[in-house]
Design an enzyme around this catalytic site. Structure first.
Site, mmCIF file in Angstrom:
data_model
loop_
_atom_site.group_PDB
_atom_site.id
_atom_site.type_symbol
_atom_site.label_atom_id
_atom_site.label_comp_id
_atom_site.label_asym_id
_atom_site.label_seq_id
_atom_site.Cartn_x
_atom_site.Cartn_y
_atom_site.Cartn_z
ATOM 1 N N HIS A 63 9.608 -9.339 5.906
ATOM 2 C CA HIS A 63 9.311 -7.941 5.588
ATOM 3 C C HIS A 63 10.220 -7.031 6.409
ATOM 4 O O HIS A 63 10.567 -7.359 7.545
ATOM 5 C CB HIS A 63 7.840 -7.654 5.907
ATOM 6 C CG HIS A 63 7.327 -6.402 5.287
ATOM 7 N ND1 HIS A 63 7.493 -5.161 5.889
ATOM 8 C CD2 HIS A 63 6.663 -6.173 4.127
ATOM 9 C CE1 HIS A 63 6.946 -4.239 5.118
ATOM 10 N NE2 HIS A 63 6.439 -4.825 4.047
ATOM 11 N N TYR A 66 2.189 4.846 1.362
ATOM 12 C CA TYR A 66 2.140 5.521 2.660
ATOM 13 C C TYR A 66 0.925 6.442 2.680
ATOM 14 O O TYR A 66 0.587 7.064 1.667
ATOM 15 C CB TYR A 66 3.411 6.344 2.880
ATOM 16 C CG TYR A 66 4.686 5.529 2.969
ATOM 17 C CD1 TYR A 66 4.836 4.536 3.933
ATOM 18 C CD2 TYR A 66 5.744 5.765 2.106
ATOM 19 C CE1 TYR A 66 6.022 3.805 4.030
ATOM 20 C CE2 TYR A 66 6.928 5.040 2.189
ATOM 21 C CZ TYR A 66 7.062 4.062 3.153
ATOM 22 O OH TYR A 66 8.221 3.343 3.237
ATOM 23 N N ASP A 121 0.841 -1.187 0.000
ATOM 24 C CA ASP A 121 0.000 0.000 0.000
ATOM 25 C C ASP A 121 0.882 1.245 0.000
ATOM 26 O O ASP A 121 1.957 1.219 0.598
ATOM 27 C CB ASP A 121 -0.836 0.001 1.290
ATOM 28 C CG ASP A 121 -2.318 0.186 1.038
ATOM 29 O OD1 ASP A 121 -2.764 -0.137 -0.066
ATOM 30 O OD2 ASP A 121 -3.015 0.637 1.956
#
Length: 224
Positions: A187, A67, A65
């Protein structure tokens, strides 16, 4: 909306633009930008493509996504505009860069110099409503960006895909691992990194090693 995408990509992705879902998606995005504060700025929605020519493409990094706070998103995954405080995931990306390649921690968080060397910094969702993470998911962006990955898979070879975290790793089903290189790790977000799933993955040096093996120039990762 009059969204422009680089011609090197447009000729490959035109079939997607002509599909009903994409027209519905553009209507949704137009309505959101007219009625709410959204990011990135409208001219930068397709920035990942406009800053990385399809013909030069050799590395893909997949984010989720944009920011969603003011001034951060610039259309490139994990990247922020110059002068913006580095978000936690970007801090950890730069820490790994430091230890992996002995590159000094960059002052700037804008990753555009990477794109100019053939790195596609692709978010799965290209827009978001201000301060509402995930607010533009499941509106059609994921269908489009999956099609982008499939197009790269089908029409290129020896591309290095960096799949960071569980969400990105799911995209491996779109990639032929016999003709492309896939490097997976945790991640870079603090939750994953601090549990030992990110630091030490050496993805930057390994990317360059893989590029050299297929006759490509390595990436200059420094942002100085």
């Amino acid at each position: 909306m009059n969204l422009k995408i680089d011609n090197s990509w447009k000729k490959h992705l035109q079939p997607e633009f002509d599909k009903p879902y994409f027209k519905d998606l553009m209507d949704f995005v137009a309505h959101e930008y007219q009625n709410h504060e959204c990011f990135p700025p409208e001219p930068e929605i397709f920035n990942a493509f406009n800053q990385c020519d399809f013909n030069d493409l050799k590395v893909v990094i997949i984010g989720q996504d944009p920011y969603h706070d003011v001034g951060q998103a610039n259309g490139l995954c994990f990247s922020v505009n110059d002068g913006i405080k580095h978000p936690p995931s970007l801090v950890n990306i730069f820490k790994e860069l430091e230890t992996d390649l002995k590159i000094p921690y960059p002052k700037r968080g804008n990753l555009m110099p990477w794109t100019k060397q053939g790195i596609l910094l692709l978010n799965a969702t290209l827009t978001v409503r201000a301060h509402k993470a995930g607010s533009h998911q499941k509106q059609g962006w994921e269908t489009f960006t999956d099609a982008v990955i499939k197009t790269i898979n089908d029409e290129k070879s020896n591309v290095v895909f960096l799949l960071w975290g569980g969400f990105a790793k799911k995209k491996i089903k779109l990639i032929d691992t016999t003709k492309h290189i896939v490097l997976q790790s945790g991640h870079p977000s603090p939750l994953s990194a601090n549990r030992g799933y990110w630091f030490g993955n050496k993805c930057f040096s390994e990317t360059n090693s893989q590029l050299l093996q297929v006759g490509q120039h390595p990436i200059v990762w420094s942002l100085a």
